[in-house]
Scaffold this active site. Structure first.
Site, PDB file in Angstrom:
ATOM      1  N   ASP A  19    -129.904  32.796 -36.889  1.00 28.76           N
ATOM      2  CA  ASP A  19    -130.502  32.943 -35.565  1.00 28.76           C
ATOM      3  C   ASP A  19    -129.597  32.356 -34.483  1.00 28.76           C
ATOM      4  O   ASP A  19    -128.868  31.390 -34.733  1.00 28.76           O
ATOM      5  CB  ASP A  19    -131.859  32.242 -35.539  1.00 28.76           C
ATOM      6  CG  ASP A  19    -132.705  32.651 -34.354  1.00 28.76           C
ATOM      7  OD1 ASP A  19    -132.470  33.745 -33.798  1.00 28.76           O
ATOM      8  OD2 ASP A  19    -133.602  31.882 -33.978  1.00 28.76           O
ATOM      9  N   HIS A  36    -123.605  39.003 -31.711  1.00 25.48           N
ATOM     10  CA  HIS A  36    -123.804  39.556 -33.051  1.00 25.48           C
ATOM     11  C   HIS A  36    -122.475  39.798 -33.757  1.00 25.48           C
ATOM     12  O   HIS A  36    -122.358  39.575 -34.969  1.00 25.48           O
ATOM     13  CB  HIS A  36    -124.601  40.857 -32.964  1.00 25.48           C
ATOM     14  CG  HIS A  36    -126.017  40.664 -32.504  1.00 25.48           C
ATOM     15  ND1 HIS A  36    -126.880  39.769 -33.096  1.00 25.48           N
ATOM     16  CD2 HIS A  36    -126.721  41.255 -31.500  1.00 25.48           C
ATOM     17  CE1 HIS A  36    -128.047  39.816 -32.491  1.00 25.48           C
ATOM     18  NE2 HIS A  36    -127.984  40.707 -31.512  1.00 25.48           N
ATOM     19  N   SER A  64    -134.648  42.237 -39.185  1.00 22.62           N
ATOM     20  CA  SER A  64    -136.025  42.205 -39.659  1.00 22.62           C
ATOM     21  C   SER A  64    -136.783  43.459 -39.271  1.00 22.62           C
ATOM     22  O   SER A  64    -136.356  44.229 -38.390  1.00 22.62           O
ATOM     23  CB  SER A  64    -136.750  40.974 -39.100  1.00 22.62           C
ATOM     24  OG  SER A  64    -137.112  41.188 -37.745  1.00 22.62           O
ATOM     25  N   ASN A  67    -137.345  43.489 -35.641  1.00 22.62           N
ATOM     26  CA  ASN A  67    -136.217  43.624 -34.716  1.00 22.62           C
ATOM     27  C   ASN A  67    -136.125  44.998 -34.063  1.00 22.62           C
ATOM     28  O   ASN A  67    -135.384  45.182 -33.087  1.00 22.62           O
ATOM     29  CB  ASN A  67    -134.891  43.304 -35.422  1.00 22.62           C
ATOM     30  CG  ASN A  67    -134.691  41.835 -35.689  1.00 22.62           C
ATOM     31  OD1 ASN A  67    -133.946  41.455 -36.588  1.00 22.62           O
ATOM     32  ND2 ASN A  67    -135.357  40.975 -34.921  1.00 22.62           N
ATOM     33  N   ARG A  70    -136.548  45.289 -30.221  1.00 22.72           N
ATOM     34  CA  ARG A  70    -135.496  44.977 -29.252  1.00 22.72           C
ATOM     35  C   ARG A  70    -135.073  46.251 -28.512  1.00 22.72           C
ATOM     36  O   ARG A  70    -135.475  47.345 -28.856  1.00 22.72           O
ATOM     37  CB  ARG A  70    -134.317  44.320 -29.966  1.00 22.72           C
ATOM     38  CG  ARG A  70    -134.685  42.990 -30.621  1.00 22.72           C
ATOM     39  CD  ARG A  70    -133.499  42.285 -31.205  1.00 22.72           C
ATOM     40  NE  ARG A  70    -133.893  41.006 -31.794  1.00 22.72           N
ATOM     41  CZ  ARG A  70    -133.033  40.115 -32.278  1.00 22.72           C
ATOM     42  NH1 ARG A  70    -131.727  40.359 -32.249  1.00 22.72           N
ATOM     43  NH2 ARG A  70    -133.470  38.974 -32.791  1.00 22.72           N
ATOM     44  N   ARG A 193    -139.390  28.051 -37.566  1.00 18.65           N
ATOM     45  CA  ARG A 193    -140.348  28.990 -38.159  1.00 18.65           C
ATOM     46  C   ARG A 193    -139.600  29.849 -39.174  1.00 18.65           C
ATOM     47  O   ARG A 193    -138.375  29.962 -39.129  1.00 18.65           O
ATOM     48  CB  ARG A 193    -140.998  29.858 -37.088  1.00 18.65           C
ATOM     49  CG  ARG A 193    -140.033  30.651 -36.218  1.00 18.65           C
ATOM     50  CD  ARG A 193    -140.783  31.490 -35.176  1.00 18.65           C
ATOM     51  NE  ARG A 193    -139.858  32.233 -34.347  1.00 18.65           N
ATOM     52  CZ  ARG A 193    -139.350  31.787 -33.196  1.00 18.65           C
ATOM     53  NH1 ARG A 193    -139.676  30.575 -32.766  1.00 18.65           N
ATOM     54  NH2 ARG A 193    -138.514  32.535 -32.479  1.00 18.65           N
ATOM     55  N   ILE A 194    -140.356  30.464 -40.073  1.00 19.59           N
ATOM     56  CA  ILE A 194    -139.724  31.199 -41.171  1.00 19.59           C
ATOM     57  C   ILE A 194    -139.619  32.691 -40.901  1.00 19.59           C
ATOM     58  O   ILE A 194    -138.942  33.413 -41.641  1.00 19.59           O
ATOM     59  CB  ILE A 194    -140.448  30.944 -42.504  1.00 19.59           C
ATOM     60  CG1 ILE A 194    -141.908  31.391 -42.438  1.00 19.59           C
ATOM     61  CG2 ILE A 194    -140.374  29.471 -42.863  1.00 19.59           C
ATOM     62  CD1 ILE A 194    -142.647  31.254 -43.758  1.00 19.59           C
TER      63      ILE A 194
END
Length: 241
Positions: A19, A36, A64, A67, A70, A193-194
């Site tokens: 992240d 990225h 994910s 994602n 986005r 957070r996971i």
């Protein structure tokens, strides 16, 4: 249930939520995709650090199921980055004896990317070094739902009886069925957070949340976290004598 692990035993499987790429780029006045690309370069360094750290399996969270929310520009840029990464790194990964697997739902991915993923898995299937697993269009809840559908289909078709289902059954239907559960999960960028990552598999994992943004996450910091893990007593609900 896993057996208690004594102090001094390092993690065999490390999973990383990578992240902070976007924030890293924006702090430098650059577009998020610049971050990225920087983050993709960092992956190579961490993969190369695994053998010396005693890490046999490395799983990274690349994209994910959430994602897709986005911007279209960022999503398209990420998909292009994945294609370029696979094409560029394939030979190097084979040369370093790295076996690559992908997890996640491939249905929504473009055909060219799926083909590249399939080819890289085949090309590295003989490799016996680090096992690198890349999660693309992956979500823990989605994975469990897909696994449950496959399990239910086997029950409906008579290949599995309901009374045979226990906590050992579902993992056989997960994307990670050939992998050991992660021992250590690291999340960079200061978020604690996971994010729907390896929900079933991480039930007994240790977690490290670090402030470092992913493009700044070095092999030295990785080795430090792996070393710190080895000083923990992991009881899994039991008692170490």
């Amino acid at each position: 249930m896993p057996k208690p692990i004594r102090e001094g035993t390092g993690p065999r499987h490390v999973a990383i939520i990578m992240d902070g790429n976007g924030r890293w780029a924006q702090s430098r006045g650059r577009p998020r995709l610049f971050g990225h690309h920087a983050g993709a370069k960092r992956v190579r360094e961490i993969v190369e650090a695994c053998p010396d750290a005693g890490v046999r399996y490395l799983t990274i969270f690349a994209f994910s199921t959430e994602n897709w929310k986005r911007t279209q520009t960022e999503v398209a840029g990420l998909m292009s980055l994945f294609r370029r990464y696979i094409t560029k790194e394939a030979r190097a990964l084979m040369g370093e004896n790295v076996r690559v697997r992908f997890i996640g739902d491939r249905v929504r991915l473009d055909r060219k990317l799926i083909t590249l993923m399939d080819e890289l898995e085949v090309m590295t299937a003989h490799c016996t070094g680090v096992n690198l697993t890349i999660a693309i269009n992956y979500g823990g809840r989605d994975e469990v739902a897909r696994a449950t559908r496959r399990l239910a289909q086997d029950v409906a078709e008579g290949r599995l009886r309901p009374e045979e289902i226990d906590v050992e059954t579902l993992p056989k239907y997960l994307d990670t069925c050939v992998l050991p559960d992660p021992d250590l999960v690291i999340r960079t960028s200061g978020e604690a957070r996971i994010s729907n990552f390896l929900l079933w598999q991480s039930a007994y994992a240790e977690y490290e949340f670090v402030d470092t943004l992913w493009p700044d996450f070095t092999a030295e910091e990785f080795a430090g976290l792996v070393g710190a893990y080895g000083k923990r007593e992991r009881r899994f609900g039991g008692v170490i004598a």
